[in-house]
Write an enzyme that holds these catalytic residues in place. Sequence first.
Site, short mmCIF file in Angstrom:
data_model
loop_
_atom_site.label_atom_id
_atom_site.label_comp_id
_atom_site.label_asym_id
_atom_site.label_seq_id
_atom_site.Cartn_x
_atom_site.Cartn_y
_atom_site.Cartn_z
N SER A 135 -10.67 -15.02 -10.36
CA SER A 135 -11.77 -15.92 -10.73
C SER A 135 -12.56 -15.28 -11.86
O SER A 135 -12.51 -14.05 -12.04
CB SER A 135 -12.69 -16.11 -9.52
N TYR A 148 -18.55 -14.25 -2.29
CA TYR A 148 -17.33 -14.73 -2.95
C TYR A 148 -16.98 -13.82 -4.14
O TYR A 148 -15.83 -13.41 -4.30
CB TYR A 148 -17.53 -16.18 -3.40
O1 NJP Z 1 -9.19 -25.02 -4.00
P1 NJP Z 1 -8.59 -25.93 -2.83
P2 NJP Z 1 -8.54 -24.41 -5.34
N1 NJP Z 1 -4.34 -19.76 5.05
O2 NJP Z 1 -9.66 -25.94 -1.80
C1 NJP Z 1 -5.69 -22.76 1.21
C2 NJP Z 1 -9.58 -19.97 -6.78
N2 NJP Z 1 -10.59 -20.45 -7.72
O3 NJP Z 1 -7.23 -24.97 -5.65
O4 NJP Z 1 -4.68 -23.98 4.67
C3 NJP Z 1 -3.60 -20.38 4.14
O5 NJP Z 1 -8.08 -27.22 -3.35
C4 NJP Z 1 -5.91 -24.26 1.49
O6 NJP Z 1 -4.86 -24.74 2.34
P3 NJP Z 1 -5.06 -25.19 3.90
C5 NJP Z 1 -10.02 -20.00 -5.32
O7 NJP Z 1 -10.84 -18.91 -4.99
C6 NJP Z 1 -10.91 -21.76 -7.77
O8 NJP Z 1 -9.59 -24.48 -6.37
O9 NJP Z 1 -4.08 -26.30 4.06
N3 NJP Z 1 -4.10 -21.13 3.16
C7 NJP Z 1 -5.74 -24.84 0.09
O10 NJP Z 1 -4.40 -25.17 -0.15
C8 NJP Z 1 -8.68 -19.96 -4.63
O11 NJP Z 1 -8.25 -18.62 -4.47
C9 NJP Z 1 -11.88 -22.19 -8.67
O12 NJP Z 1 -6.48 -25.60 4.06
C10 NJP Z 1 -5.43 -21.27 3.12
C11 NJP Z 1 -6.15 -23.70 -0.84
O13 NJP Z 1 -6.28 -22.50 -0.04
C12 NJP Z 1 -7.75 -20.68 -5.60
O14 NJP Z 1 -8.45 -20.78 -6.83
C13 NJP Z 1 -12.49 -21.29 -9.51
C14 NJP Z 1 -6.29 -20.64 4.02
C15 NJP Z 1 -7.48 -23.97 -1.51
O15 NJP Z 1 -7.33 -25.09 -2.31
C16 NJP Z 1 -7.31 -22.06 -5.18
O16 NJP Z 1 -8.43 -22.88 -4.90
C17 NJP Z 1 -12.15 -19.96 -9.42
C18 NJP Z 1 -5.70 -19.86 5.03
N4 NJP Z 1 -6.42 -19.23 5.97
C19 NJP Z 1 -11.18 -19.55 -8.53
N5 NJP Z 1 -7.56 -20.97 3.71
C20 NJP Z 1 -12.30 -23.61 -8.78
N6 NJP Z 1 -11.69 -24.56 -8.10
O17 NJP Z 1 -13.23 -23.89 -9.56
C21 NJP Z 1 -7.52 -21.77 2.64
O18 NJP Z 1 -12.78 -19.10 -10.21
N7 NJP Z 1 -6.24 -21.95 2.27
#
Ligand code: NJP
Length: 237
Positions: A135, A148
């Site tokens: 990030s 975070y």
């Molecule tokens: O968000 P979102 P992003 N085990 O909420 C999964 C970084 N980032 O695509 O388990 C396995 O749509 C969850 O899956 P589910 C951010 O820090 C973003 O934006 O089915 N999986 C979902 O697929 C992150 O590292 C922004 O709920 C788990 C996914 O994570 C990455 O981008 C800015 C889980 C999250 O998808 C992807 O986030 C930045 C678990 N215990 C960095 N917990 C931004 N969007 O602006 C959650 O700087 N997930």
Amino acid sequence: MILKTAIITGASSGIGAATAKLLNKNGYNVVLAARRIEKLDVLSKELDVNHHIVQTDVTQVADVERLVKESIEKFGAIDVLVNNAGLGMVAPMHEGKLEDWHRMFNVNVNGLLSCIHKALPHLLKSEGTVINIASVAAHEVFPNTVVYCATKHAVNAITVGMRKEFRDKVKVCNISPGAVQTEFLEQSAVNEQTKQMKDYFFNNETLQSEDIAEAILDVLSKPKRVAINEVIIRPNL
Ligand code: NJP
């Protein structure tokens, strides 16, 4: 032709789902890992046959072991690990919940480490690539997202250290996005700070998940002699 195989954690939405689609379209076997199996099932309809779903909570080591085992059983190798699963809670520290702080570290750091630990023997064998979705918060610290930012600084340290230890054996890259329009902020508490961030994310021309997926494909498409270790992608605002 033997296709390369990529594990993508957090593949059920946002950046992970877009990455799964783009890599699969560009000839990768993709292994989709996340907890929400119903979302992975929907995504699978948009992919060719070269994919596999493993319901995975990255905080559960047994799940991660199964993810790696099934990837090898199905495709024979692991060439790419995209550590994308992550979450962020927005709140000033005096309003933060301890369980949220621990959850962010459990997913963003401990979960990522479990995936690296279990996949590493296979990545060393394939001379593969680890992509850590870090990030801009891996490089700066912002108020209201202090914990975070701490998790993403840890991710940055892991990436930098792995690059130094593995050099020509495994490529390692941080992809560091700014604001991307995903479900990211849906996890966060309903408060003034989250509202302000949502306004910024969705009332401006911020990034799309596909922009990040394209950067990942670009990193993976370089010849063996080229290692891109850090990509920072901000909205052009
Ligand atoms: O968000 P979102 P992003 N085990 O909420 C999964 C970084 N980032 O695509 O388990 C396995 O749509 C969850 O899956 P589910 C951010 O820090 C973003 O934006 O089915 N999986 C979902 O697929 C992150 O590292 C922004 O709920 C788990 C996914 O994570 C990455 O981008 C800015 C889980 C999250 O998808 C992807 O986030 C930045 C678990 N215990 C960095 N917990 C931004 N969007 O602006 C959650 O700087 N997930």
